[in-house]
Design a protein around this motif. Structure first.
Motif, PDB file in Angstrom:
ATOM      1  N   TRP A 194       0.704  -0.980   0.142  1.00  0.00           N
ATOM      2  CA  TRP A 194      -0.242  -0.146   0.197  1.00  0.00           C
ATOM      3  C   TRP A 194       1.072   0.797   0.137  1.00  0.00           C
ATOM      4  O   TRP A 194       1.167   2.384   0.399  1.00  0.00           O
ATOM      5  CB  TRP A 194      -0.736  -0.173   1.617  1.00  0.00           C
ATOM      6  CG  TRP A 194      -1.821  -1.021   1.305  1.00  0.00           C
ATOM      7  CD1 TRP A 194      -2.237  -2.591   1.643  1.00  0.00           C
ATOM      8  CD2 TRP A 194      -3.151  -1.142   0.553  1.00  0.00           C
ATOM      9  NE1 TRP A 194      -2.680  -3.294   1.460  1.00  0.00           N
ATOM     10  CE2 TRP A 194      -3.304  -3.129   0.328  1.00  0.00           C
ATOM     11  CE3 TRP A 194      -4.270  -0.443  -0.896  1.00  0.00           C
ATOM     12  CZ2 TRP A 194      -5.124  -2.472   0.360  1.00  0.00           C
ATOM     13  CZ3 TRP A 194      -4.657  -0.928  -1.150  1.00  0.00           C
ATOM     14  CH2 TRP A 194      -5.802  -2.354  -0.892  1.00  0.00           C
TER      15      TRP A 194
ATOM     16  N   THR B 194     -11.631   5.411  -0.164  1.00  0.00           N
ATOM     17  CA  THR B 194     -10.845   4.553   0.885  1.00  0.00           C
ATOM     18  C   THR B 194      -9.645   5.113   0.350  1.00  0.00           C
ATOM     19  O   THR B 194      -8.529   4.753   1.238  1.00  0.00           O
ATOM     20  CB  THR B 194     -11.142   3.662   1.058  1.00  0.00           C
ATOM     21  OG1 THR B 194     -13.009   3.409   1.421  1.00  0.00           O
ATOM     22  CG2 THR B 194     -10.926   2.582   2.299  1.00  0.00           C
TER      23      THR B 194
ATOM     24  N   GLY C 251      -6.481   7.060   2.637  1.00  0.00           N
ATOM     25  CA  GLY C 251      -5.468   6.665   3.452  1.00  0.00           C
ATOM     26  C   GLY C 251      -4.081   7.049   2.374  1.00  0.00           C
ATOM     27  O   GLY C 251      -3.011   7.642   2.981  1.00  0.00           O
TER      28      GLY C 251
ATOM     29  N   SER D  43       1.502   7.582  10.102  1.00  0.00           N
ATOM     30  CA  SER D  43       1.372   6.629   9.698  1.00  0.00           C
ATOM     31  C   SER D  43       0.326   5.274   8.734  1.00  0.00           C
ATOM     32  O   SER D  43      -0.138   5.186  10.087  1.00  0.00           O
ATOM     33  CB  SER D  43       2.142   5.661   9.746  1.00  0.00           C
ATOM     34  OG  SER D  43       2.684   4.503   8.776  1.00  0.00           O
ATOM     35  N   VAL D  44      -0.151   5.801   7.600  1.00  0.00           N
ATOM     36  CA  VAL D  44      -1.121   4.937   7.437  1.00  0.00           C
ATOM     37  C   VAL D  44      -0.635   3.503   6.641  1.00  0.00           C
ATOM     38  O   VAL D  44      -0.101   4.267   5.083  1.00  0.00           O
ATOM     39  CB  VAL D  44      -2.294   6.048   6.509  1.00  0.00           C
ATOM     40  CG1 VAL D  44      -3.325   4.422   6.277  1.00  0.00           C
ATOM     41  CG2 VAL D  44      -2.444   6.898   7.512  1.00  0.00           C
TER      42      VAL D  44
ATOM     43  N   PRO E  12      -2.290  -2.585   7.901  1.00  0.00           N
ATOM     44  CA  PRO E  12      -3.865  -2.268   8.739  1.00  0.00           C
ATOM     45  C   PRO E  12      -4.400  -1.558   8.466  1.00  0.00           C
ATOM     46  O   PRO E  12      -5.478  -1.793   8.709  1.00  0.00           O
ATOM     47  CB  PRO E  12      -3.004  -1.996   9.830  1.00  0.00           C
ATOM     48  CG  PRO E  12      -1.266  -1.721   9.820  1.00  0.00           C
ATOM     49  CD  PRO E  12      -1.089  -1.491   8.381  1.00  0.00           C
ATOM     50  N   TYR E  13      -4.681  -0.291   8.563  1.00  0.00           N
ATOM     51  CA  TYR E  13      -5.419   0.432   8.380  1.00  0.00           C
ATOM     52  C   TYR E  13      -5.620  -0.227   6.626  1.00  0.00           C
ATOM     53  O   TYR E  13      -7.686   0.156   6.449  1.00  0.00           O
ATOM     54  CB  TYR E  13      -5.599   1.658   7.281  1.00  0.00           C
ATOM     55  CG  TYR E  13      -6.286   2.380   6.829  1.00  0.00           C
ATOM     56  CD1 TYR E  13      -7.039   2.925   7.333  1.00  0.00           C
ATOM     57  CD2 TYR E  13      -5.606   2.798   5.454  1.00  0.00           C
ATOM     58  CE1 TYR E  13      -8.437   4.058   6.584  1.00  0.00           C
ATOM     59  CE2 TYR E  13      -7.348   4.023   4.446  1.00  0.00           C
ATOM     60  CZ  TYR E  13      -7.885   4.388   4.802  1.00  0.00           C
ATOM     61  OH  TYR E  13      -8.901   4.888   4.538  1.00  0.00           O
ATOM     62  N   PHE E  14      -5.736  -0.021   5.459  1.00  0.00           N
ATOM     63  CA  PHE E  14      -6.300  -1.150   4.030  1.00  0.00           C
ATOM     64  C   PHE E  14      -6.962  -2.239   4.475  1.00  0.00           C
ATOM     65  O   PHE E  14      -7.976  -2.072   3.906  1.00  0.00           O
ATOM     66  CB  PHE E  14      -4.760  -0.212   3.517  1.00  0.00           C
ATOM     67  CG  PHE E  14      -4.927   0.479   2.823  1.00  0.00           C
ATOM     68  CD1 PHE E  14      -5.561   1.114   1.985  1.00  0.00           C
ATOM     69  CD2 PHE E  14      -3.959   1.563   3.742  1.00  0.00           C
ATOM     70  CE1 PHE E  14      -5.210   3.265   1.712  1.00  0.00           C
ATOM     71  CE2 PHE E  14      -3.006   2.468   2.583  1.00  0.00           C
ATOM     72  CZ  PHE E  14      -4.389   3.202   1.913  1.00  0.00           C
ATOM     73  N   GLN E  15      -6.408  -3.337   5.481  1.00  0.00           N
ATOM     74  CA  GLN E  15      -6.644  -4.175   5.642  1.00  0.00           C
ATOM     75  C   GLN E  15      -8.183  -4.364   6.265  1.00  0.00           C
ATOM     76  O   GLN E  15      -9.111  -5.030   6.105  1.00  0.00           O
ATOM     77  CB  GLN E  15      -5.532  -5.390   6.485  1.00  0.00           C
ATOM     78  CG  GLN E  15      -4.566  -5.514   5.231  1.00  0.00           C
ATOM     79  CD  GLN E  15      -3.502  -6.063   5.594  1.00  0.00           C
ATOM     80  OE1 GLN E  15      -3.894  -7.018   6.724  1.00  0.00           O
ATOM     81  NE2 GLN E  15      -2.502  -6.444   5.415  1.00  0.00           N
ATOM     82  N   THR E  16      -7.968  -3.571   7.398  1.00  0.00           N
ATOM     83  CA  THR E  16      -9.420  -3.066   8.268  1.00  0.00           C
ATOM     84  C   THR E  16     -10.407  -2.517   6.929  1.00  0.00           C
ATOM     85  O   THR E  16     -11.951  -3.107   7.483  1.00  0.00           O
ATOM     86  CB  THR E  16      -8.795  -1.871   9.320  1.00  0.00           C
ATOM     87  OG1 THR E  16      -7.687  -3.019   9.801  1.00  0.00           O
ATOM     88  CG2 THR E  16      -9.828  -1.996   9.847  1.00  0.00           C
ATOM     89  N   VAL E  17     -10.161  -1.703   6.467  1.00  0.00           N
ATOM     90  CA  VAL E  17     -11.134  -0.902   5.914  1.00  0.00           C
ATOM     91  C   VAL E  17     -11.443  -1.426   4.603  1.00  0.00           C
ATOM     92  O   VAL E  17     -12.434  -1.204   4.511  1.00  0.00           O
ATOM     93  CB  VAL E  17     -10.123   0.242   5.821  1.00  0.00           C
ATOM     94  CG1 VAL E  17     -11.982   1.438   5.290  1.00  0.00           C
ATOM     95  CG2 VAL E  17     -10.182   0.827   6.778  1.00  0.00           C
TER      96      VAL E  17
END
Length: 660
Positions: A241, A364, A368, A384-385, A388-393
């Motif tokens: 990502w 989305t 991010g 920091s994005v 974890p952010y992308f997998q969660t959202v």
């Protein structure tokens, strides 16, 4: 002399682009046929000049002409020939010239093969395309001249970034740019349609092959880039990502939505304004990717970190192109009257929901990607994005998209029967349940997301096969089914391959994320470590000289139950031109898993850092991506795309009506 010829050709291409931008557009507005006809030879001539300029730049790299600043900064006489050629686009200036060359290439394709287009529409499309070329040519000549000379030619160059000295560089960027820039063609058709105030089934038929070509090449570029990152960067992953990765993924999401939306315009004369907006947004995201890569606002192995002044210039181009097109859309969209109505439960309804989910996914990813940059610019702190952010959202939004992809083809146009569609998908539901049980058993338990991923992959794959079997009426007379299969449009086969490829890729993504194993250890020669059921022994490490680098090459023996599994030879490289050492992974692949080994720094006491990753099913990611791209290629061979719509006679009638 050849370098100067390339520079002059670039200047002449700008002059021709300016003429192509203005004269055909005025001709279309005033109905002056000779002025409109000028667009075709101007587009071909512009492409010829840009091609000449690009070949001159490649020649400078091949002969190691270090008096050219870009060649000095990005090449070395000891580089293998393939990397000398690839270095021509492995930097800001050269990649920008490649970008403009592809712009000219698409314009020339429309000029040469767009004979079915009405003259007025064709001239407007080519004029808009030339406006884009003009902006980038001005940017290149004023701030990023690839032919700029140094005052005194150095004896040797600085070489191409060692991480980019890989055969993948010869194919990944050009393929990615074909996808990026190809969306400019859909954009040009959209702006031309807004100027004419008309969007119909014929327009959708014209724009779909260009969008499909862009989507296909963008898919290939993303797959190749993912594979390159996997084996070259040495971290055992295929997608991080990274902002530049996201810059290619966002246009792909919008292009996917645009392809499906154009189908509704063609089949049902609906979603006209939405389709135009998607065409604008697709190119907007491509421009945004250009800004991110070249502005210096991000740091990435993919990025060309440059003077921020260049980023400001690109930002201005972005504001003019996208701001102007969205303003035109706001003004002209109300005149695009919607076509036939449809029920929410229908083929059209599923495609609308498909498009909305794809748009939300793109938003989305955009949030991010830009949030850390915006907060940093506004001095609001640093965040920091990452994954974890992308997998969660991202993943929870994508799941219903996969679910709908299998259901949609079973729904009728205008009004569909959802219970009937689900009944026909009973076998896909059973396959999903079996996939859950099998994944749970093989992994001795698994997370909900892993089980859901495997279930959705089975659902989509079997659902896609059931849909194809229904088309050819498999199960009846074998001869009749064979006859139907032969007559089935190639675009239908393309859809089947693309959906099946997505299912295969989901299997790989799920397996590599959910059940990945890794271990890092310092090993001396003769020592072993265990990862899962496999033993890895460092057998030897020696220095070797290859082309333009030196390497510490390790030999690692992988064995299971005393039986040899593989011999792996990872390297730690030091290139002749001073630069940080790089790693070259060694990978043993099969359909079940990859064994991935990297050798790192020595500890000074005879030991070496060794990183080992076991990547279950990761090969399926690229197999699935390849199937998706193959689906695009098969669809492009459909006769309906080659013939176009309407016929030449209808196009002439349209021109006569326009003159009346």
């Amino acid at each position: 002399m050849i370098t100067e010829l390339g520079h002059y050709a670039l200047v002449l291409a700008l002059v021709l682009a300016l003429a192509q931008s203005v004269i055909p557009l005025v001709g279309a507005q005033r109905n002056l046929r000779p002025w409109m006809a000028l667009a075709q030879p101007a587009a071909v001539g512009q492409f010829f000049l840009l091609g000449l300029s690009f070949l001159a730049l490649v020649h400078a790299y091949v002969v190691s002409d270090f008096s050219v600043a870009a060649v000095y900064e990005n090449s070395h006489s000891a580089q293998p020939l393939i990397y000398k050629v690839a270095a021509a686009w492995g930097n800001h200036e050269g990649s920008l010239l490649l970008w403009v060359l592809i712009l000219g290439f698409f314009g020339a394709l429309v000029a040469a093969f767009g004979n079915n287009l009405p003259l007025r529409l064709k001239s407007r499309v080519l004029a808009v395309q030339a406006m884009i070329s003009t902006g980038f040519l001005v940017f290149m000549l004023l701030t990023s001249n690839p032919f700029a000379r140094l005052g005194q030619a150095p004896l040797e160059g600085r070489q191409l970034n060692p991480m980019l000295q890989d055969p993948g560089l010869a194919f990944h960027p050009p393929m990615l740019y074909l996808g990026y820039v190809g969306l400019s063609m859909s954009f040009s058709f959209a702006i031309a349609a807004l100027l004419e105030g008309s969007v119909d089934a014929a327009w959708a038929r014209w724009v779909r092959p260009w969008t499909l070509l862009s989507w296909t090449t963008l898919t290939c570029g993303i797959v190749l880039g993912s594979r390159w990152a996997y084996y070259e960067l040495g971290w055992g992953g295929w997608w991080y990502w990274d902002p530049v990765e996201n810059a290619s993924f966002m246009p792909w999401l919008i292009a996917t939505a645009l392809l499906h939306s154009a189908i509704v315009v063609e089949k049902r004369d609906s979603l006209k304004a939405w389709t135009i907006l998607l065409a604008i947004l697709g190119f907007a995201f491509s421009m945004l990717g250009t800004f991110l890569v070249r502005s210096g606002v991000i740091t990435s192995v993919h990025a060309f970190a440059q003077d921020p002044a260049r980023g400001i210039f690109i930002l201005a181009l972005l504001a003019i192109a996208i701001g102007g097109s969205l303003s035109l859309f706001a003004w002209r969209a109300p005149i695009l009257k919607p076509g036939g109505f449809f029920a929410p439960i229908s083929r059209e309804g599923s495609l609308v929901l498909n498009n909305l989910l794809l748009a939300v996914l793109a938003a989305t990813v955009l949030f991010g990607t830009l949030a850390p940059l915006i907060l940093n610019v506004m001095n609001l702190g640093t965040i920091s994005v990452g994954p974890p952010y992308f997998q969660t959202v991202f993943v929870p939004i994508a799941m219903p998209l996969v679910l709908i992809a299998a259901i949609g083809p079973f729904l009728g146009w205008k009004r569909g029967d959802l219970p009937g569609a689900l009944q026909r998908l009973a076998a896909a539901g059973i396959a999903a349940a079996i996939a859950i049980g099998f994944a749970w058993y093989m992994a001795d338990g698994a997370s909900f997301m892993a089980l859901a991923g495997m279930a959705l992959a089975a659902w989509l794959f079997i659902g896609t096969l059931i849909e194809w079997a229904g088309r050819v009426k498999l199960g009846g007379s074998l001869g009749a089914s064979w006859s139907r299969a032969i007559r089935l449009p190639r675009s239908a086969y393309g859809m089947t391959l693309a959906h099946a490829g997505l299912a295969v890729a989901i299997v790989g993504m799920t397996g590599s994320i959910a059940w990945k194993q890794e271990k890092v250890a310092v090993l001396h020669v003769g020592q072993s470590i265990e990862v899962g059921d496999t033993s890895y022994r460092l057998d030897d490490i020696r220095k070797v000289t290859v082309d333009n680098y030196l390497a510490d090459r390790a030999t690692i023996v992988a064995s299971q139950n005393g039986q040899l599994l593989a011999l792996l030879t990872p390297e730690r490289r030091q290139y002749l031109v001073p630069s940080p050492p790089t790693t070259e992974s060694a990978i043993h692949s099969n359909f079940a898993r990859d064994v991935y080994v990297v050798v790192g720094e020595p500890d000074g006491q005879g030991g070496w850092t060794v990183r080992i990753y076991v990547e279950p099913l990761v090969l399926w990611i690229w197999l699935g991506g390849g199937l998706m791209a193959l689906g695009g290629v098969v669809s492009l061979t459909d006769r309906r795309y080659r013939v176009g719509a309407p016929s030449k006679m209808l196009a002439r009638k349209s021109e006569v009506a326009a003159r009346a």
